[in-house]
Design a protein around this motif. Sequence first.
Motif, mmCIF file in Angstrom:
data_model
loop_
_atom_site.group_PDB
_atom_site.id
_atom_site.type_symbol
_atom_site.label_atom_id
_atom_site.label_comp_id
_atom_site.label_asym_id
_atom_site.label_seq_id
_atom_site.Cartn_x
_atom_site.Cartn_y
_atom_site.Cartn_z
ATOM 1 N N CYS A 162 0.854 -1.184 0.000
ATOM 2 C CA CYS A 162 0.000 0.000 0.000
ATOM 3 C C CYS A 162 0.893 1.238 0.000
ATOM 4 C CB CYS A 162 -0.894 -0.010 1.236
ATOM 5 S SG CYS A 162 -1.898 1.478 1.396
ATOM 6 N N GLU B 198 -9.837 -6.274 -6.857
ATOM 7 C CA GLU B 198 -9.222 -5.159 -6.134
ATOM 8 C C GLU B 198 -8.103 -5.674 -5.237
ATOM 9 O OE1 GLU B 198 -12.910 -2.111 -5.410
ATOM 10 O OE2 GLU B 198 -12.749 -3.834 -4.074
ATOM 11 N N ILE C 259 -9.018 0.114 2.755
ATOM 12 C CA ILE C 259 -8.961 0.718 1.425
ATOM 13 C C ILE C 259 -8.860 -0.387 0.380
ATOM 14 C CG2 ILE C 259 -7.560 2.140 -0.127
ATOM 15 C CD1 ILE C 259 -6.667 3.740 2.258
ATOM 16 N N TYR D 32 -7.909 -0.849 -3.701
ATOM 17 C CA TYR D 32 -7.373 -0.257 -4.932
ATOM 18 C C TYR D 32 -7.889 -1.054 -6.128
ATOM 19 C CZ TYR D 32 -4.095 2.088 -1.816
ATOM 20 O OH TYR D 32 -3.536 2.848 -0.823
ATOM 21 N N PRO E 136 -2.825 -2.679 -11.399
ATOM 22 C CA PRO E 136 -3.352 -2.066 -10.174
ATOM 23 C C PRO E 136 -3.245 -0.549 -10.224
ATOM 24 C CG PRO E 136 -1.718 -3.753 -9.669
ATOM 25 C CD PRO E 136 -1.671 -3.523 -11.144
ATOM 26 N N ASN E 137 -4.320 0.126 -9.873
ATOM 27 C CA ASN E 137 -4.329 1.582 -9.785
ATOM 28 C C ASN E 137 -4.050 1.925 -8.322
ATOM 29 O OD1 ASN E 137 -4.786 4.306 -9.768
ATOM 30 N ND2 ASN E 137 -6.742 4.207 -10.823
ATOM 31 N N MET E 138 -2.793 2.219 -8.025
ATOM 32 C CA MET E 138 -2.355 2.415 -6.646
ATOM 33 C C MET E 138 -2.392 3.886 -6.224
ATOM 34 S SD MET E 138 -1.665 -0.704 -5.792
ATOM 35 C CE MET E 138 -0.596 -0.665 -4.404
ATOM 36 N N PRO F 170 -3.934 6.705 -4.228
ATOM 37 C CA PRO F 170 -4.844 6.736 -3.078
ATOM 38 C C PRO F 170 -6.185 7.410 -3.374
ATOM 39 C CG PRO F 170 -2.630 7.236 -2.358
ATOM 40 C CD PRO F 170 -2.599 7.175 -3.859
ATOM 41 N N ALA G 209 -8.729 5.005 -4.682
ATOM 42 C CA ALA G 209 -9.102 3.886 -3.812
ATOM 43 C C ALA G 209 -10.516 4.058 -3.277
ATOM 44 C CB ALA G 209 -8.108 3.776 -2.666
#
Length: 114
Positions: free
Chosen positions: A60, A75, A83, A85, A92-94, A96, A99
Amino acid sequence: MLSGARWRLASALRGTRAPPSAVARRCLHASGSRPLADRGKKSEELPRAFDPALLEFLVCPLSKKPLRYEASTNELINEELGIAYPIIDGIPNMIPQAARMTRQSKKQEEVEQR
């Protein structure tokens, strides 16, 4: 003249006599990218799946804690912060801000319990 010399030098370094366009096509094919000519065509490709082996390396960005992959929602979940993502086309769309909160805040939970 110079471009021909560059091509011969590049061919010697690669150890191949294939024209640069063929080499580029092979590289694109090996990487999974589609050639420019195919990009405009509609295809029935399935979206790329997330590789769970990446969980060994992904953490994270906020807490630096390991993430859990949830296949049903596609996710990556941080249990500690609550949270999730999203994973879009296997990536992965990291970020924040992108999220989703998976649980309510403690204040909201206390109000609902009363």
